[in-house]
Design a protein around this motif. Structure first.
Motif, PDB file in Angstrom:
ATOM      1  N   SER A  90      36.610  33.252  60.268  1.00  0.00           N
ATOM      2  CA  SER A  90      35.751  34.121  61.063  1.00  0.00           C
ATOM      3  C   SER A  90      36.026  35.578  60.753  1.00  0.00           C
ATOM      4  CB  SER A  90      36.019  33.873  62.552  1.00  0.00           C
ATOM      5  OG  SER A  90      35.386  34.848  63.338  1.00  0.00           O
ATOM      6  N   SER A  91      34.999  36.399  60.839  1.00  0.00           N
ATOM      7  CA  SER A  91      35.216  37.835  60.665  1.00  0.00           C
ATOM      8  C   SER A  91      35.510  38.513  61.998  1.00  0.00           C
ATOM      9  CB  SER A  91      34.000  38.485  59.990  1.00  0.00           C
ATOM     10  OG  SER A  91      32.861  38.306  60.792  1.00  0.00           O
ATOM     11  N   GLY A  92      35.529  37.728  63.059  1.00  0.00           N
ATOM     12  CA  GLY A  92      35.806  38.282  64.383  1.00  0.00           C
ATOM     13  C   GLY A  92      37.166  37.863  64.896  1.00  0.00           C
ATOM     14  N   VAL A  93      37.408  38.125  66.163  1.00  0.00           N
ATOM     15  CA  VAL A  93      38.649  37.743  66.810  1.00  0.00           C
ATOM     16  C   VAL A  93      38.654  36.226  66.978  1.00  0.00           C
ATOM     17  CG1 VAL A  93      39.986  37.957  68.946  1.00  0.00           C
ATOM     18  CG2 VAL A  93      38.774  39.947  68.019  1.00  0.00           C
ATOM     19  N   MET A  94      39.799  35.610  66.700  1.00  0.00           N
ATOM     20  CA  MET A  94      39.906  34.157  66.831  1.00  0.00           C
ATOM     21  C   MET A  94      40.814  33.798  67.995  1.00  0.00           C
ATOM     22  SD  MET A  94      39.806  32.823  62.899  1.00  0.00           S
ATOM     23  CE  MET A  94      39.851  31.122  63.406  1.00  0.00           C
ATOM     24  N   GLU A  95      40.455  32.717  68.686  1.00  0.00           N
ATOM     25  CA  GLU A  95      41.290  32.216  69.771  1.00  0.00           C
ATOM     26  C   GLU A  95      42.587  31.672  69.192  1.00  0.00           C
ATOM     27  OE1 GLU A  95      38.528  29.285  71.228  1.00  0.00           O
ATOM     28  OE2 GLU A  95      37.946  30.575  72.887  1.00  0.00           O
ATOM     29  N   CYS A  96      43.645  31.720  69.971  1.00  0.00           N
ATOM     30  CA  CYS A  96      44.932  31.187  69.571  1.00  0.00           C
ATOM     31  C   CYS A  96      44.847  29.655  69.595  1.00  0.00           C
ATOM     32  CB  CYS A  96      46.001  31.689  70.534  1.00  0.00           C
ATOM     33  SG  CYS A  96      47.661  31.372  69.980  1.00  0.00           S
ATOM     34  N   VAL A  97      45.268  29.008  68.529  1.00  0.00           N
ATOM     35  CA  VAL A  97      45.107  27.555  68.413  1.00  0.00           C
ATOM     36  C   VAL A  97      45.751  26.785  69.566  1.00  0.00           C
ATOM     37  CG1 VAL A  97      45.636  25.531  66.992  1.00  0.00           C
ATOM     38  CG2 VAL A  97      44.733  27.600  65.929  1.00  0.00           C
ATOM     39  N   PRO A  98      47.030  27.023  69.918  1.00  0.00           N
ATOM     40  CA  PRO A  98      47.603  26.200  70.985  1.00  0.00           C
ATOM     41  C   PRO A  98      47.148  26.552  72.395  1.00  0.00           C
ATOM     42  CG  PRO A  98      49.273  27.649  70.041  1.00  0.00           C
ATOM     43  CD  PRO A  98      48.014  27.857  69.265  1.00  0.00           C
ATOM     44  N   ASP A  99      46.592  27.757  72.590  1.00  0.00           N
ATOM     45  CA  ASP A  99      46.148  28.146  73.928  1.00  0.00           C
ATOM     46  C   ASP A  99      44.986  29.129  73.803  1.00  0.00           C
ATOM     47  OD1 ASP A  99      45.734  29.047  76.515  1.00  0.00           O
ATOM     48  OD2 ASP A  99      47.872  29.202  76.971  1.00  0.00           O
ATOM     49  N   LYS A 100      43.772  28.636  74.002  1.00  0.00           N
ATOM     50  CA  LYS A 100      42.576  29.455  73.772  1.00  0.00           C
ATOM     51  C   LYS A 100      42.387  30.583  74.785  1.00  0.00           C
ATOM     52  CE  LYS A 100      39.747  25.764  75.704  1.00  0.00           C
ATOM     53  NZ  LYS A 100      38.842  24.716  75.333  1.00  0.00           N
ATOM     54  N   LYS A 101      43.263  30.676  75.791  1.00  0.00           N
ATOM     55  CA  LYS A 101      43.211  31.825  76.701  1.00  0.00           C
ATOM     56  C   LYS A 101      43.634  33.098  75.979  1.00  0.00           C
ATOM     57  CE  LYS A 101      46.124  30.397  79.647  1.00  0.00           C
ATOM     58  NZ  LYS A 101      47.060  30.166  80.747  1.00  0.00           N
ATOM     59  N   HIS A 102      44.358  32.934  74.882  1.00  0.00           N
ATOM     60  CA  HIS A 102      44.875  34.075  74.122  1.00  0.00           C
ATOM     61  C   HIS A 102      44.117  34.208  72.801  1.00  0.00           C
ATOM     62  CE1 HIS A 102      48.329  34.365  76.820  1.00  0.00           C
ATOM     63  NE2 HIS A 102      48.368  33.051  76.784  1.00  0.00           N
ATOM     64  N   THR A 103      44.167  35.377  72.217  1.00  0.00           N
ATOM     65  CA  THR A 103      43.570  35.583  70.891  1.00  0.00           C
ATOM     66  C   THR A 103      44.669  35.943  69.900  1.00  0.00           C
ATOM     67  OG1 THR A 103      43.118  37.906  71.381  1.00  0.00           O
ATOM     68  CG2 THR A 103      41.333  36.327  71.784  1.00  0.00           C
ATOM     69  N   GLU A 104      44.384  35.662  68.630  1.00  0.00           N
ATOM     70  CA  GLU A 104      45.331  36.006  67.581  1.00  0.00           C
ATOM     71  C   GLU A 104      45.467  37.525  67.505  1.00  0.00           C
ATOM     72  OE1 GLU A 104      44.077  34.212  63.909  1.00  0.00           O
ATOM     73  OE2 GLU A 104      44.319  32.187  64.683  1.00  0.00           O
ATOM     74  N   SER A 105      46.705  37.988  67.367  1.00  0.00           N
ATOM     75  CA  SER A 105      46.913  39.430  67.305  1.00  0.00           C
ATOM     76  C   SER A 105      47.617  39.880  66.031  1.00  0.00           C
ATOM     77  CB  SER A 105      47.720  39.891  68.530  1.00  0.00           C
ATOM     78  OG  SER A 105      48.962  39.222  68.585  1.00  0.00           O
ATOM     79  N   GLY A 106      47.907  38.960  65.147  1.00  0.00           N
ATOM     80  CA  GLY A 106      48.547  39.321  63.881  1.00  0.00           C
ATOM     81  C   GLY A 106      49.187  38.109  63.239  1.00  0.00           C
ATOM     82  N   ALA A 107      49.522  38.238  61.960  1.00  0.00           N
ATOM     83  CA  ALA A 107      50.155  37.148  61.240  1.00  0.00           C
ATOM     84  C   ALA A 107      51.129  37.706  60.218  1.00  0.00           C
ATOM     85  CB  ALA A 107      49.105  36.288  60.537  1.00  0.00           C
ATOM     86  N   LYS A 108      52.193  36.953  59.982  1.00  0.00           N
ATOM     87  CA  LYS A 108      53.197  37.356  59.004  1.00  0.00           C
ATOM     88  C   LYS A 108      53.449  36.189  58.053  1.00  0.00           C
ATOM     89  CE  LYS A 108      57.947  38.859  58.554  1.00  0.00           C
ATOM     90  NZ  LYS A 108      59.220  39.099  59.221  1.00  0.00           N
TER      91      LYS A 108
END
Length: 170
Positions: A90-108
């Motif tokens: 997606s080019s937008g904000v993605m929901e966090c896989v284990p808990d969709k109440k949260h959104t992804e905020s970064g990756a390392k």
């Protein structure tokens, strides 16, 4: 029979529960042996292999995605997937896989190496994906550029590395 024994042995050594039998899952010119309790579900032109429970709080069931050219061509923010990138179609904000109440905020990127995928070279990348300050998950990606195949695992599926290493290509 030999493949079922090998699968059971590899799952035992990885800490996954032993399975009485295995079944074949075929996709994009390769086949893998998985526990017979795992199910498959078409996901666009990809194939999701469901390995466990489905939580209402998660964005997907415990599973991994087998992706082909479509998933590779649109694997990073609507553009082509490249080695070393998080799989993020997606080019937008993605929901966090284990808990969709949260959104992804970064990756390392925490691990990157060449691996065998059914005797053929592939690139393995592992990311820690943050979802706010307290929640994170691991995304593991196996990418075979020559075959335009990608495998994406958000659940640290036990034995998956071994299953892919033992894949059979046509």
């Amino acid at each position: 029979m030999i493949m079922a024994i090998a699968l059971s042995a590899s799952l035992i050594t990885t800490g996954a529960p032993a399975q009485a039998s295995a079944k074949t899952v075929s996709f994009q010119g390769f086949s893998i042996q998985v526990p017979s309790t795992w199910r498959t579900k078409a996901e666009g032109s990809g194939l999701r292999v469901i390995t466990g429970a489905c939580s209402k709080q998660a964005t997907e069931c415990k599973s991994f995605l087998l992706g082909g050219p479509d998933q590779v061509n649109y694997g990073h923010e609507g553009g082509p997937y490249q080695v070393g990138q998080l799989y993020h179609p997606s080019s937008g904000v993605m929901e966090c896989v284990p808990d969709k109440k949260h959104t992804e905020s970064g990756a390392k990127l925490v691990r990157s190496r060449n691996v065998s995928f059914g005797g053929k070279p592939a690139r393995y990348n592992q990311f820690t994906v943050s979802c706010g300050t307290e929640l994170s998950y691991t995304q593991r990606v196996w990418y075979m550029k020559s075959k335009k195949v990608i495998v994406v695992d958000h659940w640290k599926t036990p034995g998956l590395s071994s299953i892919l290493r033992q894949a059979i290509w046509k």
